[in-house]
Design a protein around this motif. Structure first.
Motif, PDB file in Angstrom:
ATOM      1  N   ARG A   1     -34.441 -38.920 -24.219  1.00  0.00           N
ATOM      2  CA  ARG A   1     -34.514 -37.656 -24.973  1.00  0.00           C
ATOM      3  C   ARG A   1     -34.014 -36.490 -24.128  1.00  0.00           C
ATOM      4  O   ARG A   1     -34.251 -36.452 -22.913  1.00  0.00           O
ATOM      5  CB  ARG A   1     -35.957 -37.379 -25.400  1.00  0.00           C
ATOM      6  CG  ARG A   1     -36.530 -38.438 -26.325  1.00  0.00           C
ATOM      7  CD  ARG A   1     -37.916 -38.032 -26.769  1.00  0.00           C
ATOM      8  NE  ARG A   1     -37.888 -36.707 -27.374  1.00  0.00           N
ATOM      9  CZ  ARG A   1     -38.920 -35.851 -27.373  1.00  0.00           C
ATOM     10  NH1 ARG A   1     -40.043 -36.157 -26.781  1.00  0.00           N
ATOM     11  NH2 ARG A   1     -38.805 -34.673 -27.954  1.00  0.00           N
ATOM     12  N   PRO A   2     -33.330 -35.499 -24.764  1.00  0.00           N
ATOM     13  CA  PRO A   2     -32.777 -34.381 -23.993  1.00  0.00           C
ATOM     14  C   PRO A   2     -33.848 -33.353 -23.629  1.00  0.00           C
ATOM     15  O   PRO A   2     -34.789 -33.120 -24.403  1.00  0.00           O
ATOM     16  CB  PRO A   2     -31.785 -33.757 -24.980  1.00  0.00           C
ATOM     17  CG  PRO A   2     -32.405 -34.018 -26.315  1.00  0.00           C
ATOM     18  CD  PRO A   2     -33.063 -35.373 -26.191  1.00  0.00           C
ATOM     19  N   PHE A   3     -33.694 -32.752 -22.476  1.00  0.00           N
ATOM     20  CA  PHE A   3     -34.522 -31.595 -22.094  1.00  0.00           C
ATOM     21  C   PHE A   3     -36.019 -31.841 -22.312  1.00  0.00           C
ATOM     22  O   PHE A   3     -36.669 -31.098 -23.034  1.00  0.00           O
ATOM     23  CB  PHE A   3     -34.071 -30.339 -22.856  1.00  0.00           C
ATOM     24  CG  PHE A   3     -32.863 -29.674 -22.236  1.00  0.00           C
ATOM     25  CD1 PHE A   3     -32.984 -28.893 -21.097  1.00  0.00           C
ATOM     26  CD2 PHE A   3     -31.595 -29.837 -22.792  1.00  0.00           C
ATOM     27  CE1 PHE A   3     -31.877 -28.283 -20.516  1.00  0.00           C
ATOM     28  CE2 PHE A   3     -30.470 -29.234 -22.213  1.00  0.00           C
ATOM     29  CZ  PHE A   3     -30.620 -28.456 -21.076  1.00  0.00           C
ATOM     30  N   VAL A   4     -36.526 -32.881 -21.680  1.00  0.00           N
ATOM     31  CA  VAL A   4     -37.975 -33.129 -21.749  1.00  0.00           C
ATOM     32  C   VAL A   4     -38.648 -33.019 -20.379  1.00  0.00           C
ATOM     33  O   VAL A   4     -39.859 -33.081 -20.291  1.00  0.00           O
ATOM     34  CB  VAL A   4     -38.290 -34.502 -22.392  1.00  0.00           C
ATOM     35  CG1 VAL A   4     -38.047 -34.458 -23.891  1.00  0.00           C
ATOM     36  CG2 VAL A   4     -37.476 -35.620 -21.754  1.00  0.00           C
TER      37      VAL A   4
ATOM     38  N   CYS B   1     -28.568 -30.993 -27.003  1.00  0.00           N
ATOM     39  CA  CYS B   1     -27.793 -32.105 -26.437  1.00  0.00           C
ATOM     40  C   CYS B   1     -27.135 -31.666 -25.131  1.00  0.00           C
ATOM     41  O   CYS B   1     -27.383 -30.568 -24.634  1.00  0.00           O
ATOM     42  CB  CYS B   1     -26.768 -32.600 -27.451  1.00  0.00           C
ATOM     43  SG  CYS B   1     -25.547 -31.366 -27.901  1.00  0.00           S
ATOM     44  N   ASN B   2     -26.311 -32.515 -24.598  1.00  0.00           N
ATOM     45  CA  ASN B   2     -25.676 -32.272 -23.302  1.00  0.00           C
ATOM     46  C   ASN B   2     -24.192 -32.595 -23.362  1.00  0.00           C
ATOM     47  O   ASN B   2     -23.738 -33.301 -24.268  1.00  0.00           O
ATOM     48  CB  ASN B   2     -26.328 -33.166 -22.245  1.00  0.00           C
ATOM     49  CG  ASN B   2     -27.720 -32.703 -21.871  1.00  0.00           C
ATOM     50  OD1 ASN B   2     -27.894 -31.598 -21.351  1.00  0.00           O
ATOM     51  ND2 ASN B   2     -28.715 -33.525 -22.157  1.00  0.00           N
ATOM     52  N   VAL B   3     -23.485 -32.109 -22.345  1.00  0.00           N
ATOM     53  CA  VAL B   3     -22.056 -32.426 -22.249  1.00  0.00           C
ATOM     54  C   VAL B   3     -21.865 -33.913 -21.967  1.00  0.00           C
ATOM     55  O   VAL B   3     -21.129 -34.594 -22.675  1.00  0.00           O
ATOM     56  CB  VAL B   3     -21.382 -31.573 -21.147  1.00  0.00           C
ATOM     57  CG1 VAL B   3     -19.973 -32.051 -20.866  1.00  0.00           C
ATOM     58  CG2 VAL B   3     -21.365 -30.107 -21.557  1.00  0.00           C
TER      59      VAL B   3
HETATM   60  N1  URA Z   1     -30.730 -30.613 -17.744  1.00  0.00           N
HETATM   61  C1  URA Z   1     -29.738 -30.750 -18.669  1.00  0.00           C
HETATM   62  O1  URA Z   1     -28.659 -30.202 -18.540  1.00  0.00           O
HETATM   63  N2  URA Z   1     -29.988 -31.480 -19.725  1.00  0.00           N
HETATM   64  C2  URA Z   1     -31.149 -32.094 -19.945  1.00  0.00           C
HETATM   65  O2  URA Z   1     -31.283 -32.765 -20.955  1.00  0.00           O
HETATM   66  C3  URA Z   1     -32.168 -31.929 -18.982  1.00  0.00           C
HETATM   67  C4  URA Z   1     -31.934 -31.189 -17.886  1.00  0.00           C
END
Ligand code: URA
Ligand code: SF4
Length: 263
Positions: free
Chosen positions: A135-138, A162-164
């Motif tokens: 999962r993103p950014f947890v 989301c992320n690159v």
């Molecule tokens: N940093 C990011 O760039 N993306 C994430 O999902 C978590 C930390």
């Protein structure tokens, strides 16, 4: 007419959530008839924020870069630009081996959020907790992102995050150019399917990738850029804010611009 004090309270509450410095108001700011001795005697008056009135944002920043990546080739059989839904993209990401980052991953992290999200947040790449969970950014940066979104009254459940790059770079190093290039079609298709009203690019990697530029984050901030016509606001990455709290204040300015573009 807005109530100035209500706006000031909202501003201070948001500053508190973002971890801003405590603001101590001097006695001179109290209303006549307030309890004597209720103000802290040694406090010096602290301007709320020099030059900015609470809760009020002046005109939008000037236009910046505009990037329109070429669309997918109608006759190719690459499934990514033709993926019919975010779920299809997520499935393709989960089994992707287009770059070396697939070697070290536990979980690919395609991104998550509602298909009708009006705001898309783009980070750099998964960290350790994201790789563990898919999962993103947890992780810690994600907790700060959740607070930042709450401060502009956007529960994170309403945002697509989301992320690159969708797989964790070893030791959280910067994603390399060829890794970004391999992964970018996923992000492009996600944005194409989501058609958000605003994109928030967090950190240099997200900003430079979305806008196809090498300009520094500092020079990209405080502009309204466009990606395929969609406004892009650039700000600091939450992980950078954890290292340097001085950037919380400019980040707060940036996310308020995003908020205004959503309203
Ligand atoms: N940093 C990011 O760039 N993306 C994430 O999902 C978590 C930390
Ligand atoms: Fe595929 Fe992107 Fe993961 Fe590389 S980072 S393996 S391109 S999903």
């Amino acid at each position: 007419m807005s109530d100035g004090r209500a706006l000031a309270r909202e501003f201070l509450e948001q500053q508190r959530m973002l971890g801003g410095e405590p603001v101590i108001l001097s006695d001179t700011a109290s209303t006549p008839g307030s309890r004597p001795g209720s103000a802290r005697p040694s406090a010096t008056p602290t301007p709320l924020t020099p030059g900015v009135s609470p809760g009020k944002v002046s005109a939008l920043p000037p236009a910046g870069l505009s990037y329109d990546p070429p669309g997918g080739d109608l006759f190719s059989n690459d499934p990514v630009p033709q993926a019919a839904s975010l779920e299809v993209i997520a499935r393709l990401v989960t089994s992707c081996t287009k770059c070396r980052l697939c070697d070290g991953r536990r979980h690919a992290v395609p991104g998550e959020g509602p298909g009708d999200a009006r705001l898309v947040v783009v980070g750099e790449g998964p960290g350790r907790v994201e790789d563990d969970t898919g999962r993103p950014f947890v992780g810690p940066a994600g907790e700060l992102l959740t607070k930042i979104l709450a401060a502009i009254e956007l529960p994170r459940e309403r945002v697509f995050i989301c992320n690159v790059v969708k797989c964790r770079p070893p030791e959280n190093r910067l994603p390399q150019y060829d890794e970004i290039a391999a992964c970018l079609p996923y992000l492009h298709r996600q944005v194409e399917l989501l058609k958000p009203k605003v994109i928030l690019a967090m950190g240099g990697t997200a900003a430079q990738t979305l806008l196809d530029t090498k300009q520094s984050l500092g020079s990209l901030r405080n502009r309204v850029h466009r990606f395929r016509g969609i406004p892009v606001i650039v700000t600091y990455h939450p992980a950078a804010l954890l290292r340097n709290p001085n950037w919380k204040r400019p980040t707060w300015d940036d996310v308020r611009i995003a908020r205004r573009l959503l309203d």
